[in-house]
Design a protein around this motif. Sequence first.
Motif, short mmCIF file in Angstrom:
data_model
loop_
_atom_site.label_atom_id
_atom_site.label_comp_id
_atom_site.label_asym_id
_atom_site.label_seq_id
_atom_site.Cartn_x
_atom_site.Cartn_y
_atom_site.Cartn_z
N SER A 1 0.82 -1.22 0.00
CA SER A 1 0.00 0.00 0.00
C SER A 1 0.85 1.27 0.00
CB SER A 1 -0.96 0.01 1.20
OG SER A 1 -0.23 0.11 2.40
N GLY A 2 2.18 1.12 -0.01
CA GLY A 2 3.08 2.28 -0.10
C GLY A 2 3.73 2.43 -1.45
N HIS A 3 3.34 1.60 -2.41
CA HIS A 3 3.98 1.67 -3.74
C HIS A 3 3.70 3.00 -4.45
CE1 HIS A 3 5.10 -2.33 -2.97
NE2 HIS A 3 4.52 -2.98 -3.96
N TRP A 4 2.58 3.64 -4.11
CA TRP A 4 2.24 4.92 -4.73
C TRP A 4 3.33 5.97 -4.50
CZ3 TRP A 4 2.11 9.38 -1.97
CH2 TRP A 4 2.01 9.27 -0.57
N THR A 5 4.10 5.82 -3.43
CA THR A 5 5.13 6.83 -3.11
C THR A 5 6.17 6.96 -4.22
OG1 THR A 5 6.43 5.18 -1.87
CG2 THR A 5 4.87 6.52 -0.61
N GLN A 6 6.31 5.92 -5.05
CA GLN A 6 7.25 5.99 -6.18
C GLN A 6 6.88 7.09 -7.17
OE1 GLN A 6 6.53 1.91 -7.31
NE2 GLN A 6 8.61 1.32 -6.73
N ALA A 7 5.59 7.39 -7.24
CA ALA A 7 5.15 8.41 -8.21
C ALA A 7 4.79 9.73 -7.55
CB ALA A 7 3.94 7.89 -9.00
N GLY A 8 4.64 9.74 -6.23
CA GLY A 8 4.11 10.94 -5.59
C GLY A 8 5.07 11.67 -4.68
#
Lengths: 356, 356
Positions: free
Chosen positions: B275-282
């Motif tokens: 659930s922390g993979h979004w941090t790669q783009a944000g």
Amino acid sequence: MTDALLPGSTIGILGGGQLGRMLSLAAARLGLKTSVYEPDPNAPAGQVCDKLTTASYDDLDALRAWAADVDVITYEFENIPTDALDALEALKPIHPNRRALAVSQDRLTEKAFLTDLGLKTAPFAAVDDAEDMAEALTEIGAPAILKTRRFGYDGKGQARIKTAEDAEQALADMNGAPAIFEGFVDFSHEVSVIAARGTTGEVACFDPGENVHVNGILHTTTVPARLSAKQRTDAVLLAAQILNKLGYVGVMGVELFVTPQGLVVNEIAPRVHNSGHWTQAGCAVDQFEQHIRAVAGWPLGDGQRYADVVMTNLIGDDAHTWPELAKQPNTQIHLYGKAEARAGRKMGHVNRITKA
Amino acid sequence: MTDALLPGSTIGILGGGQLGRMLSLAAARLGLKTSVYEPDPNAPAGQVCDKLTTASYDDLDALRAWAADVDVITYEFENIPTDALDALEALKPIHPNRRALAVSQDRLTEKAFLTDLGLKTAPFAAVDDAEDMAEALTEIGAPAILKTRRFGYDGKGQARIKTAEDAEQALADMNGAPAIFEGFVDFSHEVSVIAARGTTGEVACFDPGENVHVNGILHTTTVPARLSAKQRTDAVLLAAQILNKLGYVGVMGVELFVTPQGLVVNEIAPRVHNSGHWTQAGCAVDQFEQHIRAVAGWPLGDGQRYADVVMTNLIGDDAHTWPELAKQPNTQIHLYGKAEARAGRKMGHVNRITKA
């Protein structure tokens, strides 16, 4: 898309420096493997690629064995020996193509190619001897720069000619290498366009960045660059013109001087480019992934910029400041895994997000 | 900063799946090497790490030899055998620490730890036999879920108890493994906080993401999550409380149920989290780099969110849609280098920037 390499395919990369390293990291994100060919066993890309071949660029047997196990070949530097290219080209596709390499390996060929396209460059002349030099001084005049036609980068192989009196020393500095005399361009600042072209001919450009050099080495790239809307459009259109004319596949760095008379092309680099490192912090798809997508036959990614960024190179001892840099807000650190911080050596860079 | 690992140091990672792979890529950005220990020779991280050791977690000699060449040890999964940890801990520091592992390896210990901290969890009871089950049904009631205390993930090792009549079958489904009975929580949605704590005790949290599961597997994480300002603060504070209590070093995923009565902790994972993979783009610094920074003793990075992002997992055959996904704007693709797209297998994910 019929020719797109499937995930799990292997991209062969000639050269294992920091550009090869960041290309390998980008390929990995897409599920693609990389096989790096590099003479130095301690080169940065070796730590992150799937396979490393340590051999010289003169070793045609090693090159052929390496090429046999890759699906496509690309490179991180333009000075690849012709014999090596001949051997590789017989085995696997090479992107960007030989024409792009031929044009960019020789500053004279490059300038001729650009002016043939109708693009502006600095006034230039070939200088092989004192006679050519005298002629160039008369026709173009000082101040000027004398550069070797081949193998120069980061200010190496260059001599400034402030007045005609510097001409003799400048010619001597070339050590007999064929040179190009480049006249003065009165520019306000330098920008670069990182442009990409895919196998289907689609072209995509990142927003131009503004470059500041120190001691002949790139110091910072800032986005957005100071450009009018028209200049921005011109920059993108001329980059596309270059890529299309070359039938180019991959990412190219196009350095431009901003002058009152319009954009003047300084030089082109048929590869990912230091002035495009900011894309790692400002775009969903950075220049490294864009290059990998292009050479793998994938659709180009969306390189839309969604932040203002300042990229600063870490040269030599700058790299030792990492403990301080690591504490700074909005800051992305990239270190290249080089053991020794020699003077003038590119050790890493930081991308600072200045506005999001 | 006195204990910070210098660039060029080696992070040992137990486990070479996609989390180990993305940890390796993040370490490489910081000039750190990774040495991965993993039983499967074809595991995803093997393609990108500096060194791969292929051996079983029961092979204590191989573990010791591996540990001898690393500077610090971390892991991508929590079910590491105790004997392996004992052998490794004698040789090198392990982050996150044994206490964090002990707590998260056992759902009952975890719930007890959380409630001791004063945090809300689902009502729970240990169930080893039919007698325990009957008691739990009386005290907590249906609907409920019976879960094995250890080794469950992505919905495995779980049985739903809709009414008391399902209890017998649910107990049988545990195959005699010690279980935990978890009562119903009436929540509107699930969020997770990806929190990090450094060696000096500093804590940093990424903005909470909102999770949607399908068939027991995470489907999407969306930032920003639907949370009030108070809920957002509560989420961050309770995550910090957990990390501080454990003397934790590294990144932790904390899953929370949003209920009218406040936030209820679903579970914690002592590692980087899907659930922390979004941090790669944000974010300038993503969860993988944050974890590497923490275990390497570096200052934590700035995880400020500067874009709205939706992360979508690619499960099984979803991975075959990459040619379409590659064409989509604002989209970042991550593929894990797994050869076979088995049903239910996490093959990759996409991060879509929905607003920047």
